[in-house]
Design a protein around this motif. Structure first.
Motif, PDB file in Angstrom:
ATOM      1  N   SER A  23      26.000  32.150  86.078  1.00 12.06           N
ATOM      2  CA  SER A  23      25.021  31.419  86.417  1.00 12.06           C
ATOM      3  C   SER A  23      24.171  31.772  87.625  1.00 12.06           C
ATOM      4  O   SER A  23      22.877  31.462  87.677  1.00 12.06           O
ATOM      5  CB  SER A  23      25.798  30.081  87.026  1.00 12.06           C
ATOM      6  N   ALA A  26      21.410  33.733  85.944  1.00 16.40           N
ATOM      7  CA  ALA A  26      20.374  32.794  85.322  1.00 16.40           C
ATOM      8  C   ALA A  26      19.478  32.345  86.476  1.00 16.40           C
ATOM      9  O   ALA A  26      18.578  32.057  86.304  1.00 16.40           O
ATOM     10  CB  ALA A  26      21.132  31.665  84.668  1.00 16.40           C
ATOM     11  N   LEU A  92      22.745  24.835  88.835  1.00 16.71           N
ATOM     12  CA  LEU A  92      23.566  25.204  87.701  1.00 16.71           C
ATOM     13  C   LEU A  92      25.138  25.141  87.803  1.00 16.71           C
ATOM     14  O   LEU A  92      25.653  25.520  88.781  1.00 16.71           O
ATOM     15  CB  LEU A  92      22.945  26.637  87.672  1.00 16.71           C
ATOM     16  N   ASP A  95      29.537  25.475  81.907  1.00 17.42           N
ATOM     17  CA  ASP A  95      30.011  24.473  81.008  1.00 17.42           C
ATOM     18  C   ASP A  95      31.546  24.424  80.886  1.00 17.42           C
ATOM     19  O   ASP A  95      31.979  24.593  79.784  1.00 17.42           O
ATOM     20  CB  ASP A  95      29.262  24.744  79.735  1.00 17.42           C
ATOM     21  N   CYS A 118      23.692  25.702  78.282  1.00 10.93           N
ATOM     22  CA  CYS A 118      22.281  26.629  78.247  1.00 10.93           C
ATOM     23  C   CYS A 118      22.796  28.120  78.152  1.00 10.93           C
ATOM     24  O   CYS A 118      23.834  28.406  78.993  1.00 10.93           O
ATOM     25  CB  CYS A 118      21.757  26.537  79.613  1.00 10.93           C
ATOM     26  N   HIS A 119      22.149  28.832  77.547  1.00 13.26           N
ATOM     27  CA  HIS A 119      22.777  30.139  77.155  1.00 13.26           C
ATOM     28  C   HIS A 119      21.934  31.161  77.766  1.00 13.26           C
ATOM     29  O   HIS A 119      22.408  32.227  78.454  1.00 13.26           O
ATOM     30  CB  HIS A 119      22.728  30.462  75.570  1.00 13.26           C
ATOM     31  N   THR A 120      20.773  31.050  77.874  1.00 15.38           N
ATOM     32  CA  THR A 120      19.799  32.154  78.261  1.00 15.38           C
ATOM     33  C   THR A 120      18.571  31.222  79.163  1.00 15.38           C
ATOM     34  O   THR A 120      18.190  30.111  78.782  1.00 15.38           O
ATOM     35  CB  THR A 120      19.028  32.902  77.396  1.00 15.38           C
ATOM     36  N   VAL A 130      14.377  27.639  78.573  1.00 17.50           N
ATOM     37  CA  VAL A 130      15.799  27.543  78.510  1.00 17.50           C
ATOM     38  C   VAL A 130      16.232  27.597  77.031  1.00 17.50           C
ATOM     39  O   VAL A 130      15.600  26.758  76.163  1.00 17.50           O
ATOM     40  CB  VAL A 130      16.371  26.327  79.278  1.00 17.50           C
ATOM     41  N   SER A 132      19.687  26.669  74.561  1.00 19.48           N
ATOM     42  CA  SER A 132      20.795  26.163  74.712  1.00 19.48           C
ATOM     43  C   SER A 132      21.393  26.175  73.220  1.00 19.48           C
ATOM     44  O   SER A 132      20.802  26.402  72.155  1.00 19.48           O
ATOM     45  CB  SER A 132      20.795  24.434  74.702  1.00 19.48           C
ATOM     46  N   SER A 153      23.837  23.201  82.635  1.00 22.49           N
ATOM     47  CA  SER A 153      25.257  23.545  82.285  1.00 22.49           C
ATOM     48  C   SER A 153      25.239  24.963  81.460  1.00 22.49           C
ATOM     49  O   SER A 153      24.812  24.812  80.474  1.00 22.49           O
ATOM     50  CB  SER A 153      26.325  22.504  81.709  1.00 22.49           C
ATOM     51  N   MET A 154      25.739  26.031  82.206  1.00 22.48           N
ATOM     52  CA  MET A 154      25.756  27.421  81.436  1.00 22.48           C
ATOM     53  C   MET A 154      26.877  27.641  80.518  1.00 22.48           C
ATOM     54  O   MET A 154      27.913  27.733  80.996  1.00 22.48           O
ATOM     55  CB  MET A 154      25.694  28.421  82.565  1.00 22.48           C
ATOM     56  N   HIS A 159      23.496  35.794  79.750  1.00 25.28           N
ATOM     57  CA  HIS A 159      23.457  36.798  81.131  1.00 25.28           C
ATOM     58  C   HIS A 159      24.607  37.324  81.371  1.00 25.28           C
ATOM     59  O   HIS A 159      25.694  37.277  81.150  1.00 25.28           O
ATOM     60  CB  HIS A 159      22.894  35.734  82.123  1.00 25.28           C
TER      61      HIS A 159
END
Ligand SMILES: Cc1cc2nc3c(=O)[nH]c(=O)nc-3n(C[C@H](O)[C@H](O)[C@H](O)COP(=O)(O)OP(=O)(O)OC[C@H]3O[C@@H](n4cnc5c(N)ncnc54)[C@H](O)[C@@H]3O)c2cc1C
Length: 324
Positions: A23, A26, A92, A95, A118-120, A130, A132, A153-154, A159
């Protein structure tokens, strides 16, 4: 609204969660676009030492016995107060069970948009984009970060945790805990994961089986391969739910976090909840008949072979190499 990005520093029993490093990485991407600072939010008691090594520009910290164990009421009240007073561009969270609980409540309570799973995060054309992961990781959805304070939420995979580390210690500002009544939820005790005969967190080589193994009798084949490789067998959740392996051998969000030298994933789709537990493996090899399976996003090597065809051959080859 300020240009700063807040990152919730998730920790449990003296360890910062890896998703917090992800996080922070990111958050840095967003901060470079907004020109703001990355601000870590560290809540707890006697935990300020955990801030060392985190790639934040500054840390806001509550150091209070009431925050000693995870308290959803206190944590949500604190973060809501910080959002009100500091109006960060984004907040951030990982998740995780804890992060998703806080992020969802904050979004609902304050009426803020939530970017889930959120992935990237990337900057493009003066926008923050963003990406997801939805549908168990099979579909990626890209959008622009909404133009207000956003809760994010990551999930892991996009990353690098190393980008969330720093040699320089960020300055810490201690803030008071907000006043509120009796917490409605309080921690009673920690339940330690059951210790099985095999401690998969200590193994250098792990053979992981997923639903693609299809039948209980095929588990034996995977076990044979694990033994031939001098490693151990672990599994995704459906295998544990079927009772084919004990829960101590489950990898992922609700299972163990593993970092072997080699992680051979056989018939594992790579759902975010599974990847959370194995993304830090040094080398990931995936065997999956579906070329779109998200496990290939985290794999260093992969094949679309049928694992049931591959297993007997692989066992023979490994045994022959061992004998040689
Ligand atoms: C709150 C929550 C917590 C969770 N925690 C965890 C957790 O800790 N760990 C975890 O693993 N899951 C967890 N899950 C479940 C997770 O979302 C996925 O459902 C699960 O990881 C999927 O397991 P799988 O990859 O084995 O099965 P599937 O998603 O069904 O994938 C099976 C894969 O096998 C492939 N396949 C099929 N046949 C073959 C073949 N013959 N050869 C090669 N490949 C083949 C398929 O293409 C497919 O990709 C959690 C879910 C929730 C909601």
């Amino acid at each position: 609204m300020s240009d700063d990005i807040h990152v919730f520093i998730e920790h449990l029993r003296g360890e910062v969660a890896e998703i917090t490093l992800i996080s922070l990485a990111a958050a840095r991407v967003i901060a470079e676009q907004t020109g703001g600072e990355v601000v870590g939010v560290l809540l707890g008691h006697d935990v300020q030492g955990l801030a060392a090594g985190l790639a934040a520009d500054r840390i806001l910290s509550i150091d209070d016995p009431a925050a000693g164990d995870y308290s959803p009421d206190l944590y949500i009240a604190t973060l809501a107060g910080l959002i009100d007073s500091q109006t960060p561009r984004a907040v951030l969270f990982g998740d995780t069970s804890m992060g998703a609980e806080i992020a969802g409540c904050l979004s609902g309570r304050l009426g803020l948009p939530l970017v889930g799973r959120c992935h990237t995060v990337r900057a493009a054309d003066d926008q923050i984009r963003v990406v997801s992961q939805i549908c168990g990781g099979k579909i990626f959805v890209e959008s622009a970060l909404p133009e207000s304070t956003v809760v994010v939420s990551m999930v892991p995979g996009g990353h690098r945790p190393d980008d969330g580390r720093s040699e320089t210690a960020a300055p810490i500002e201690t803030i008071p805990a907000p006043a509120f009544g009796e917490p409605r939820v309080a921690l009673k005790r920690y339940v330690e994961p059951e210790i099985g005969e095999i401690d998969i967190t200590k193994e250098d080589v792990l053979v992981a089986i997923g639903r693609g193994i299809q039948l209980e009798e095929n588990v034996e084949l995977a076990e044979e391969l694990a033994q031939a490789l001098g490693g151990a067998l672990c599994a995704s959740r459906p295998i544990i739910d079927q009772g084919w392996l004990p829960s101590s051998q489950m990898v992922g969000k609700s299972g163990k976090r593993v970092e072997p030298k080699v992680y051979l994933a056989l018939g594992v789709s790579g759902a975010p909840e599974h990847v959370e537990g194995m993304a830090s493996s040094a080398t990931v090899i995936a065997v999956n008949t579906d070329p779109a399976a998200p496990i290939f996003d985290v794999a260093h090597y992969g094949t679309e072979a049928d694992l049931l065809d591959l297993l007997p051959e692989l066992i023979d080859k490994v045994k022959a190499a061992g004998a040689g």
